[in-house]
Design a protein around this motif. Structure first.
Motif, PDB file in Angstrom:
ATOM      1  N   ILE A 212      36.418  24.006  38.894  1.00 14.66           N
ATOM      2  CA  ILE A 212      35.498  25.036  38.397  1.00 14.66           C
ATOM      3  C   ILE A 212      35.959  26.407  38.894  1.00 14.66           C
ATOM      4  O   ILE A 212      35.962  26.673  40.093  1.00 14.66           O
ATOM      5  CB  ILE A 212      34.063  24.760  38.877  1.00 14.66           C
ATOM      6  CG1 ILE A 212      33.645  23.351  38.446  1.00 14.66           C
ATOM      7  CG2 ILE A 212      33.106  25.800  38.316  1.00 14.66           C
ATOM      8  CD1 ILE A 212      32.359  22.886  39.074  1.00 14.66           C
ATOM      9  N   LYS A 213      36.348  27.226  37.955  1.00 16.02           N
ATOM     10  CA  LYS A 213      36.836  28.566  38.308  1.00 16.02           C
ATOM     11  C   LYS A 213      35.683  29.555  38.412  1.00 16.02           C
ATOM     12  O   LYS A 213      34.936  29.766  37.453  1.00 16.02           O
ATOM     13  CB  LYS A 213      37.832  29.078  37.260  1.00 16.02           C
ATOM     14  CG  LYS A 213      39.275  28.714  37.528  1.00 16.02           C
ATOM     15  CD  LYS A 213      40.168  29.486  36.573  1.00 16.02           C
ATOM     16  CE  LYS A 213      41.631  29.172  36.814  1.00 16.02           C
ATOM     17  NZ  LYS A 213      42.504  29.929  35.889  1.00 16.02           N
ATOM     18  N   GLY A 214      35.570  30.149  39.592  1.00 14.55           N
ATOM     19  CA  GLY A 214      34.620  31.234  39.774  1.00 14.55           C
ATOM     20  C   GLY A 214      35.316  32.559  39.535  1.00 14.55           C
ATOM     21  O   GLY A 214      36.501  32.599  39.153  1.00 14.55           O
ATOM     22  N   PRO A 215      34.638  33.687  39.746  1.00 11.49           N
ATOM     23  CA  PRO A 215      35.272  35.002  39.559  1.00 11.49           C
ATOM     24  C   PRO A 215      36.473  35.167  40.475  1.00 11.49           C
ATOM     25  O   PRO A 215      36.443  34.754  41.639  1.00 11.49           O
ATOM     26  CB  PRO A 215      34.156  35.990  39.907  1.00 11.49           C
ATOM     27  CG  PRO A 215      33.144  35.219  40.683  1.00 11.49           C
ATOM     28  CD  PRO A 215      33.242  33.817  40.211  1.00 11.49           C
ATOM     29  N   ASN A 216      37.528  35.761  39.958  1.00 10.17           N
ATOM     30  CA  ASN A 216      38.756  35.922  40.755  1.00 10.17           C
ATOM     31  C   ASN A 216      39.549  37.108  40.250  1.00 10.17           C
ATOM     32  O   ASN A 216      39.228  37.701  39.220  1.00 10.17           O
ATOM     33  CB  ASN A 216      39.597  34.644  40.707  1.00 10.17           C
ATOM     34  CG  ASN A 216      40.061  34.297  39.297  1.00 10.17           C
ATOM     35  OD1 ASN A 216      41.047  34.818  38.806  1.00 10.17           O
ATOM     36  ND2 ASN A 216      39.305  33.409  38.617  1.00 10.17           N
ATOM     37  N   GLY A 217      40.582  37.455  40.984  1.00 10.47           N
ATOM     38  CA  GLY A 217      41.422  38.587  40.611  1.00 10.47           C
ATOM     39  C   GLY A 217      40.998  39.869  41.303  1.00 10.47           C
ATOM     40  O   GLY A 217      40.008  39.901  42.035  1.00 10.47           O
ATOM     41  N   PHE A 218      41.768  40.908  41.057  1.00 11.94           N
ATOM     42  CA  PHE A 218      41.506  42.204  41.686  1.00 11.94           C
ATOM     43  C   PHE A 218      40.177  42.792  41.213  1.00 11.94           C
ATOM     44  O   PHE A 218      39.756  42.565  40.077  1.00 11.94           O
ATOM     45  CB  PHE A 218      42.597  43.221  41.328  1.00 11.94           C
ATOM     46  CG  PHE A 218      43.965  42.874  41.843  1.00 11.94           C
ATOM     47  CD1 PHE A 218      44.152  42.414  43.138  1.00 11.94           C
ATOM     48  CD2 PHE A 218      45.082  43.026  41.028  1.00 11.94           C
ATOM     49  CE1 PHE A 218      45.410  42.117  43.607  1.00 11.94           C
ATOM     50  CE2 PHE A 218      46.351  42.731  41.490  1.00 11.94           C
ATOM     51  CZ  PHE A 218      46.518  42.263  42.784  1.00 11.94           C
ATOM     52  N   CYS A 219      39.557  43.575  42.089  1.00 15.36           N
ATOM     53  CA  CYS A 219      38.466  44.436  41.636  1.00 15.36           C
ATOM     54  C   CYS A 219      39.090  45.605  40.883  1.00 15.36           C
ATOM     55  O   CYS A 219      40.306  45.796  40.893  1.00 15.36           O
ATOM     56  CB  CYS A 219      37.630  44.935  42.822  1.00 15.36           C
ATOM     57  SG  CYS A 219      38.540  46.020  43.944  1.00 15.36           S
ATOM     58  N   PHE A 220      38.263  46.405  40.259  1.00 18.09           N
ATOM     59  CA  PHE A 220      38.751  47.489  39.402  1.00 18.09           C
ATOM     60  C   PHE A 220      39.629  48.474  40.182  1.00 18.09           C
ATOM     61  O   PHE A 220      40.698  48.868  39.728  1.00 18.09           O
ATOM     62  CB  PHE A 220      37.561  48.219  38.785  1.00 18.09           C
ATOM     63  CG  PHE A 220      37.954  49.367  37.911  1.00 18.09           C
ATOM     64  CD1 PHE A 220      38.476  49.148  36.663  1.00 18.09           C
ATOM     65  CD2 PHE A 220      37.819  50.672  38.358  1.00 18.09           C
ATOM     66  CE1 PHE A 220      38.847  50.205  35.846  1.00 18.09           C
ATOM     67  CE2 PHE A 220      38.183  51.729  37.558  1.00 18.09           C
ATOM     68  CZ  PHE A 220      38.697  51.494  36.296  1.00 18.09           C
ATOM     69  N   GLY A 221      39.164  48.890  41.370  1.00 18.28           N
ATOM     70  CA  GLY A 221      39.895  49.891  42.147  1.00 18.28           C
ATOM     71  C   GLY A 221      41.261  49.426  42.560  1.00 18.28           C
ATOM     72  O   GLY A 221      42.258  50.150  42.459  1.00 18.28           O
ATOM     73  N   VAL A 222      41.357  48.175  43.040  1.00 15.13           N
ATOM     74  CA  VAL A 222      42.636  47.616  43.482  1.00 15.13           C
ATOM     75  C   VAL A 222      43.565  47.416  42.290  1.00 15.13           C
ATOM     76  O   VAL A 222      44.761  47.730  42.347  1.00 15.13           O
ATOM     77  CB  VAL A 222      42.414  46.282  44.233  1.00 15.13           C
ATOM     78  CG1 VAL A 222      43.755  45.601  44.516  1.00 15.13           C
ATOM     79  CG2 VAL A 222      41.668  46.528  45.531  1.00 15.13           C
ATOM     80  N   GLU A 223      43.018  46.897  41.190  1.00 12.89           N
ATOM     81  CA  GLU A 223      43.835  46.663  40.000  1.00 12.89           C
ATOM     82  C   GLU A 223      44.440  47.968  39.491  1.00 12.89           C
ATOM     83  O   GLU A 223      45.630  48.041  39.152  1.00 12.89           O
ATOM     84  CB  GLU A 223      42.998  46.021  38.895  1.00 12.89           C
ATOM     85  CG  GLU A 223      43.807  45.720  37.632  1.00 12.89           C
ATOM     86  CD  GLU A 223      42.972  45.062  36.548  1.00 12.89           C
ATOM     87  OE1 GLU A 223      43.518  44.222  35.820  1.00 12.89           O
ATOM     88  OE2 GLU A 223      41.783  45.410  36.438  1.00 12.89           O
ATOM     89  N   ASN A 224      43.629  49.008  39.459  1.00 15.95           N
ATOM     90  CA  ASN A 224      44.108  50.299  38.995  1.00 15.95           C
ATOM     91  C   ASN A 224      45.237  50.815  39.885  1.00 15.95           C
ATOM     92  O   ASN A 224      46.260  51.308  39.400  1.00 15.95           O
ATOM     93  CB  ASN A 224      42.950  51.306  38.996  1.00 15.95           C
ATOM     94  CG  ASN A 224      43.365  52.670  38.503  1.00 15.95           C
ATOM     95  OD1 ASN A 224      43.871  52.810  37.394  1.00 15.95           O
ATOM     96  ND2 ASN A 224      43.177  53.686  39.331  1.00 15.95           N
ATOM     97  N   ALA A 225      45.064  50.682  41.218  1.00 14.18           N
ATOM     98  CA  ALA A 225      46.078  51.172  42.167  1.00 14.18           C
ATOM     99  C   ALA A 225      47.369  50.375  42.043  1.00 14.18           C
ATOM    100  O   ALA A 225      48.466  50.951  41.940  1.00 14.18           O
ATOM    101  CB  ALA A 225      45.528  51.100  43.591  1.00 14.18           C
TER     102      ALA A 225
END
Length: 621
Positions: free
Chosen positions: A6-19
């Motif tokens: 079961i995959k929960g939320p994952n990956g960068f947040c917006f600020g980190v992804e943008n950087a």
């Protein structure tokens, strides 16, 4: 035994992804970048950035990257003296800094719940000078207290801290603002839900990431939990007796494995973990959103204060603010890094400096702004907006007209390139300024700010325009216009370039020079240009004489000053006794200064009754 991952939320947040994406994009273009610490608390991402060329020490001509955590203003100012800067501070973090400054201006002692040595809190202390960063409740000596938080703190820990602060500061005005990033809160809630649902939860992320560690701590309260940075660690963990036992216990039933990550974890790392499990143990993928009968109940516990209608409206609004769509909002904040825009609903737009159509000082809070959505993060309701991209077609049309009509176009020089300079016209379209057309001397520092250009070539080749501009041709045109339109008596402003014993040289409008002789400096004849005029100073002057053919200007500072002789008839009468200072002695008499700009003459006949004597024996300067 069947397995459900079961995959929960994952990956960068917006600020980190943008950087991270901006750094990767620039490194791949060949730009030299350096920063002062970990861009993200994840060694896999850091290794990738290092491989692409990101440095952690200054290099000549390298650009400094401000991480998503931000930096103290004085540190940015110090670095900016020697290097260009890309500010990738997360908009949410930046808003936290602004809030702290505002609260301090309102008379509150700002207490930030967070770690003193965390980069975000170090930056906050630079913005909010008298703030106190702590994780331990204490008695504040001030009567007005404002409590905010590090954006990546645990919401549960923050609320507990607030309650203890209230207990220790009874009778004081305490203002509490929950500044924890919405994504952080949602991840914590999801970790709790997954842990209650699964036999095993795997939290993927850096061991030095505080929000990832918090997810591990939350999940551990409810079920067996692993914290791994990647597949290489997961392989070892799955071989331990404790984990093997979980698989044996569920041999005749369904084994549920939950996957979730911290906000500094690349979703690729989570996918790698997922595929490793599927390939080695089998199973099928489920998302938390698929578990309607369970996750909806849990979700409603978290948003019980909101009606279904509200949630539906927000969902529909988010669809209207999708990537590539034109949106309109109201500017709510202006900062050194860009504009914050209210797009309605729960969506906040951010327009970075490089995506603005005008200079930032030309905007004001309350203005409407129209732009195109470039990126959107549905989890935290934040969108990156470009104002200039929808304007590109219009700007190209204006540049084409300027080429045909000779109209001036505005822009700024961005950097040196082979054979000339890269120019950004109207903050939107790139153009080339040949060195021979620049009027910039070799070794001269690049001019900053908005400048005027003449368009000398305009072609559309494929999708990209080929535009060539000139300062030299514009310069000559501006000089001719100046000498045609100006006349004696006009007042002009200029920058003093040189001062010597004869007078001062002044550059007017950046295109021509004028001369201010000592005689036109002051009504006091003993005052010289070097006494009152400093090199580099911007001053106003009156044009005394102008020669359009020879391109010469005679300027006067004195003409802009009050003429002391206008009051002489009223102030001095025949027969009146006056006192003054001898300023000059001649064979035929001497001159006396009565006041600034007013001198009188005493003939030698008015000194001696009969035989004329030696004036130097009577008076001296």
């Amino acid at each position: 035994m069947s397995i459900e991952v079961i995959k929960g939320p994952n990956g960068f947040c917006f600020g980190v992804e943008n950087a991270v994406n901006e750094i990767i994009k620039r490194l791949k273009k060949g730009e030299k970048l350096f920063t002062n610490g970990e861009v993200v608390h994840n060694k896999n991402v850091l290794e990738k950035l290092k491989t692409l060329g990101l440095k952690y020490e200054p290099e000549k001509d390298a650009i400094f990257v401000v991480r998503a955590h931000g930096l103290p203003p004085e540190e940015i100012e110090r670095i900016n003296k020697n290097h260009k800067i890309i500010d990738l501070t997360c908009p949410i973090v930046n808003n936290n800094f602004k809030l702290g400054v505002k609260l301090e201006q309102e008379g509150y002692r700002v207490v930030a719940f967070g770690k003193k040595n965390h980069p975000e809190m170090i930056a906050l202390s630079g913005h909010v000078k008298n703030s106190i960063v702590t994780m331990e409740p204490f008695v504040v000596p001030d009567d007005k207290i404002a409590i905010i938080s590090q954006t990546t703190s645990s919401q549960e820990d923050f609320f507990e801290f607030v309650e203890k602060m209230k207990e220790k500061n009874l009778g004081k005005e305490i203002k509490v603002i929950n500044t924890i990033c919405k994504v952080t809160v949602e991840r914590e809630n999801a970790a709790k839900q997954l842990a209650k649902l699964c036999n095993l939860v795997i939290v993927v992320g850096g061991k030095n990431s505080s929000n990832t560690r918090k997810l591990f701590q939350i999940s551990t309260k409810y079920t067996r939990t692993l914290h791994v940075e990647g597949v290489y660690e997961l392989e070892q963990e799955l071989k331990t007796p404790e984990i093997s036992e979980i698989f044996k216990k569920n041999n005749s039933s369904t084994l549920k494995i939950g996957l979730i990550s911290g906000t500094s974890t690349d979703s690729k790392d989570v996918d790698d973990v997922f595929y490793y499990i599927i390939e080695n143990y089998g199973g099928r993928e489920l998302c938390m959103a698929d578990l309607n009968n369970i996750s909806r109940k849990e979700l409603l516990e978290e948003v019980s204060s909101e009606s279904f209608e509200q949630l539906l409206n927000e969902y529909e609004h988010m669809n209207q603010v999708g990537r590539g769509k034109i949106v309109e909002g109201v500017i709510t904040e202006i900062s050194a890094t860009g504009l914050t825009v209210d797009l309605g609903g729960k969506v906040t737009g951010f327009v970075p400096l490089e995506e603005l159509f005008k200079e930032i000082h030309e905007y004001k809070v309350g203005d409407k702004l129209r732009g195109r959505v470039e990126k959107i993060n549905e989890e935290d309701g934040t969108a990156i907006i470009s104002e200039k991209r929808p304007m590109e077609k219009f700007v190209l049309e204006e540049i084409s007209k300027a080429k045909d009509s000779g109209k001036i176009i505005h822009g700024k020089i961005v950097e040196r390139t082979k054979g000339g300079y890269k120019v950004l016209l109207e903050n939107t379209v790139e153009a080339f300024l040949p060195g021979s057309e620049s009027n910039i001397k070799e070794g001269e520092e690049l001019p900053r700010g908005k400048m005027q250009f003449a368009v000398i070539s305009f072609e559309i080749r494929g999708r990209r325009p080929n535009i060539v501009v000139s300062r030299k041709r514009l310069f000559q045109r501006l000089v001719d216009e100046f000498y045609t339109n100006r006349k004696p008596g006009d007042v002009v402003e200029g920058i003093v370039e040189n001062v010597d014993d004869k007078g001062a040289i002044v550059r007017i409008a950046g295109i021509t020079t004028g001369f201010v002789p000592n005689s036109e400096v002051s009504y006091n004849t003993s005052t010289k240009a070097k006494d009152v005029i400093n090199i580099g100073k911007t001053m106003k002057f009156l044009i005394k004489e102008i020669n359009p053919e020879k391109k010469r200007l005679l300027l006067s500072l004195k003409a802009l000053l009050p003429d002391p002789w206008e009051n002489v008839p009223k102030k001095y009468q025949i027969g009146q006794s006056v006192t003054g200072v001898v300023v000059s002695v001649k064979p035929f008499g001497f001159f006396v200064r009565l006041e600034e700009g007013v001198e009188g003459f005493v003939p030698i006949e008015e000194v001696f009754w009969s035989k004329k004597g030696n004036l130097n024996e009577v008076v001296s300067v």
